[in-house]
Design a protein around this motif. Sequence first.
Motif, PDB file in Angstrom:
ATOM      1  N   ALA A  63       0.817  -1.210   0.000  1.00 30.12           N
ATOM      2  CA  ALA A  63       0.000   0.000   0.000  1.00 30.12           C
ATOM      3  C   ALA A  63       0.855   1.266   0.000  1.00 30.12           C
ATOM      4  O   ALA A  63       0.343   2.356  -0.277  1.00 30.12           O
ATOM      5  N   HIS A  64       2.127   1.149   0.316  1.00 31.75           N
ATOM      6  CA  HIS A  64       3.013   2.313   0.270  1.00 31.75           C
ATOM      7  C   HIS A  64       3.067   2.835  -1.162  1.00 31.75           C
ATOM      8  O   HIS A  64       3.130   2.040  -2.118  1.00 31.75           O
ATOM      9  N   PRO A  65       3.041   4.150  -1.366  1.00 26.54           N
ATOM     10  CA  PRO A  65       2.996   4.685  -2.735  1.00 26.54           C
ATOM     11  C   PRO A  65       4.101   4.170  -3.657  1.00 26.54           C
ATOM     12  O   PRO A  65       3.850   3.921  -4.839  1.00 26.54           O
ATOM     13  N   ALA A  66       5.313   4.003  -3.134  1.00 30.06           N
ATOM     14  CA  ALA A  66       6.408   3.532  -3.990  1.00 30.06           C
ATOM     15  C   ALA A  66       6.163   2.101  -4.450  1.00 30.06           C
ATOM     16  O   ALA A  66       6.345   1.762  -5.635  1.00 30.06           O
ATOM     17  N   ALA A  67       5.762   1.228  -3.508  1.00 32.42           N
ATOM     18  CA  ALA A  67       5.481  -0.160  -3.872  1.00 32.42           C
ATOM     19  C   ALA A  67       4.263  -0.244  -4.781  1.00 32.42           C
ATOM     20  O   ALA A  67       4.247  -1.004  -5.764  1.00 32.42           O
ATOM     21  N   ALA A  68       3.232   0.534  -4.466  1.00 31.44           N
ATOM     22  CA  ALA A  68       2.025   0.525  -5.289  1.00 31.44           C
ATOM     23  C   ALA A  68       2.323   0.970  -6.717  1.00 31.44           C
ATOM     24  O   ALA A  68       1.768   0.429  -7.685  1.00 31.44           O
ATOM     25  N   THR A  69       3.208   1.939  -6.860  1.00 30.38           N
ATOM     26  CA  THR A  69       3.582   2.392  -8.201  1.00 30.38           C
ATOM     27  C   THR A  69       4.248   1.277  -8.988  1.00 30.38           C
ATOM     28  O   THR A  69       3.955   1.070 -10.176  1.00 30.38           O
ATOM     29  N   MET A  70       5.112   0.517  -8.339  1.00 28.47           N
ATOM     30  CA  MET A  70       5.786  -0.559  -9.048  1.00 28.47           C
ATOM     31  C   MET A  70       4.812  -1.682  -9.410  1.00 28.47           C
ATOM     32  O   MET A  70       4.963  -2.340 -10.436  1.00 28.47           O
ATOM     33  N   VAL A  71       3.796  -1.905  -8.571  1.00 28.74           N
ATOM     34  CA  VAL A  71       2.735  -2.856  -8.934  1.00 28.74           C
ATOM     35  C   VAL A  71       2.057  -2.398 -10.218  1.00 28.74           C
ATOM     36  O   VAL A  71       1.822  -3.178 -11.149  1.00 28.74           O
ATOM     37  N   ARG A  72       1.762  -1.115 -10.277  1.00 31.97           N
ATOM     38  CA  ARG A  72       1.083  -0.571 -11.466  1.00 31.97           C
ATOM     39  C   ARG A  72       1.991  -0.631 -12.696  1.00 31.97           C
ATOM     40  O   ARG A  72       1.521  -0.876 -13.810  1.00 31.97           O
ATOM     41  N   VAL A  73       3.291  -0.409 -12.494  1.00 35.86           N
ATOM     42  CA  VAL A  73       4.229  -0.509 -13.617  1.00 35.86           C
ATOM     43  C   VAL A  73       4.246  -1.930 -14.170  1.00 35.86           C
ATOM     44  O   VAL A  73       4.183  -2.147 -15.391  1.00 35.86           O
ATOM     45  N   LEU A  74       4.330  -2.918 -13.292  1.00 36.97           N
ATOM     46  CA  LEU A  74       4.333  -4.316 -13.733  1.00 36.97           C
ATOM     47  C   LEU A  74       3.059  -4.642 -14.511  1.00 36.97           C
ATOM     48  O   LEU A  74       3.107  -5.278 -15.569  1.00 36.97           O
ATOM     49  N   ARG A  75       1.929  -4.211 -13.996  1.00 40.35           N
ATOM     50  CA  ARG A  75       0.668  -4.465 -14.699  1.00 40.35           C
ATOM     51  C   ARG A  75       0.635  -3.736 -16.041  1.00 40.35           C
ATOM     52  O   ARG A  75       0.136  -4.281 -17.036  1.00 40.35           O
ATOM     53  N   HIS A  76       1.172  -2.534 -16.076  1.00 38.31           N
ATOM     54  CA  HIS A  76       1.211  -1.783 -17.328  1.00 38.31           C
ATOM     55  C   HIS A  76       2.061  -2.505 -18.372  1.00 38.31           C
ATOM     56  O   HIS A  76       1.784  -2.430 -19.574  1.00 38.31           O
ATOM     57  N   GLN A  77       3.068  -3.231 -17.895  1.00 42.03           N
ATOM     58  CA  GLN A  77       3.930  -3.997 -18.794  1.00 42.03           C
ATOM     59  C   GLN A  77       3.283  -5.301 -19.232  1.00 42.03           C
ATOM     60  O   GLN A  77       3.844  -6.018 -20.064  1.00 42.03           O
ATOM     61  N   GLY A  78       2.144  -5.635 -18.671  1.00 44.39           N
ATOM     62  CA  GLY A  78       1.440  -6.856 -19.049  1.00 44.39           C
ATOM     63  C   GLY A  78       1.630  -8.016 -18.097  1.00 44.39           C
ATOM     64  O   GLY A  78       1.235  -9.143 -18.412  1.00 44.39           O
ATOM     65  N   HIS A  79       2.218  -7.756 -16.922  1.00 46.33           N
ATOM     66  CA  HIS A  79       2.441  -8.814 -15.940  1.00 46.33           C
ATOM     67  C   HIS A  79       1.319  -8.805 -14.900  1.00 46.33           C
ATOM     68  O   HIS A  79       1.167  -7.816 -14.173  1.00 46.33           O
ATOM     69  N   PRO A  80       0.537  -9.871 -14.794  1.00 47.61           N
ATOM     70  CA  PRO A  80      -0.496  -9.922 -13.749  1.00 47.61           C
ATOM     71  C   PRO A  80       0.149  -9.865 -12.364  1.00 47.61           C
ATOM     72  O   PRO A  80       1.188 -10.488 -12.121  1.00 47.61           O
ATOM     73  N   VAL A  81      -0.473  -9.131 -11.460  1.00 43.53           N
ATOM     74  CA  VAL A  81       0.021  -9.036 -10.080  1.00 43.53           C
ATOM     75  C   VAL A  81      -1.141  -9.288  -9.130  1.00 43.53           C
ATOM     76  O   VAL A  81      -2.181  -8.625  -9.217  1.00 43.53           O
ATOM     77  N   LEU A  82      -0.956 -10.261  -8.249  1.00 43.06           N
ATOM     78  CA  LEU A  82      -1.946 -10.579  -7.220  1.00 43.06           C
ATOM     79  C   LEU A  82      -1.405 -10.133  -5.874  1.00 43.06           C
ATOM     80  O   LEU A  82      -0.284 -10.493  -5.489  1.00 43.06           O
ATOM     81  N   LEU A  83      -2.188  -9.332  -5.150  1.00 39.29           N
ATOM     82  CA  LEU A  83      -1.795  -8.829  -3.837  1.00 39.29           C
ATOM     83  C   LEU A  83      -2.680  -9.482  -2.777  1.00 39.29           C
ATOM     84  O   LEU A  83      -3.910  -9.408  -2.856  1.00 39.29           O
ATOM     85  N   THR A  84      -2.065 -10.133  -1.813  1.00 39.88           N
ATOM     86  CA  THR A  84      -2.822 -10.869  -0.810  1.00 39.88           C
ATOM     87  C   THR A  84      -2.316 -10.557   0.590  1.00 39.88           C
ATOM     88  O   THR A  84      -1.199 -10.067   0.778  1.00 39.88           O
ATOM     89  N   ARG A  85      -3.141 -10.867   1.575  1.00 39.19           N
ATOM     90  CA  ARG A  85      -2.760 -10.798   2.989  1.00 39.19           C
ATOM     91  C   ARG A  85      -2.872 -12.211   3.560  1.00 39.19           C
ATOM     92  O   ARG A  85      -3.865 -12.909   3.318  1.00 39.19           O
TER      93      ARG A  85
END
Length: 286
Positions: A63-85
């Motif tokens: 949820a930290h903005p830096a980590a969240a941005t990298m999640v969005r970058v990966l998805r933008h590149q076409g890589h699915p990202v699943l975030l779980t607790r």
Amino acid sequence: MSRPLDHGTSDEFRANRHLDVLVPTRNRPAELAVTLSGLAAQEGVPDFGVVVSDQSDHQPAYAHPAAATMVRVLRHQGHPVLLTRRLPRRGLAEHRASLLAASTAHYVLCLDDDVWLAPGALHRLVTAIEELGCGFVGNAVHGLSYLHDVRPETHRQYEEWNGPPVPERIRPGTPQWERALLHPAANLLHVTERLRLPPGSWRAYKVSWIGGCVLYDREKLVDAGGFDFWRRVQEKHQGEDVAAQLAVLERHGGAGILPSGAFHLESPTTVTEREVEAWEVLLEQA
């Protein structure tokens, strides 16, 4: 202010991909952002997904903005990202078992949340496991603060595989167990520099286990028991990666790969309660 981060769903994530990267994390938002940035810089492996499973005490690290941005970058590149607790915490092995269960990919990379991968590292690991056909390959992590701490006595542990790795039964007290001395500090980096490998080439070498960055053939990992042994060890353990790798080595073989593109962030550990070594418990029960 950024918008809320989509966590994704397990049903959407599970697919017959070539590779999934499995990242357990706890209380490390900055380190997680760096780890994800390394994944976003990988090339030559277009078909990979990422699972991040968080066990933070408060807000999840992603949820930290830096980590969240990298999640969005990966998805933008076409890589699915699943975030779980994954709460409540039931130990490192159970956490890894849950990550493994989230994937149906052919290969899974168990990547710690404090490891930065240099560009090209993922492609090299995938190339190596496809050519070698063994249960796992890995990149031991470099600690660059030790760059000028040369320990030549550890270099003798380096032994290359001549051909595909074969199954090995490795136990404490044997010469093979001492291979682990090669991986601390920057020892492997010094060995790599000494070899002067041509650009683009790599070598497979013999290991007892590797921490931080290990690529498994998922079916072979599951065949060796995966991390399901979590029920047999107490919650406050470490060495779950060692236990899994010893089992895979005995059935399917494995190898370290150099050059290693894995760099340790050298942050303080978040695993502060380590009462037993999982691998010791399992060997005593065998």
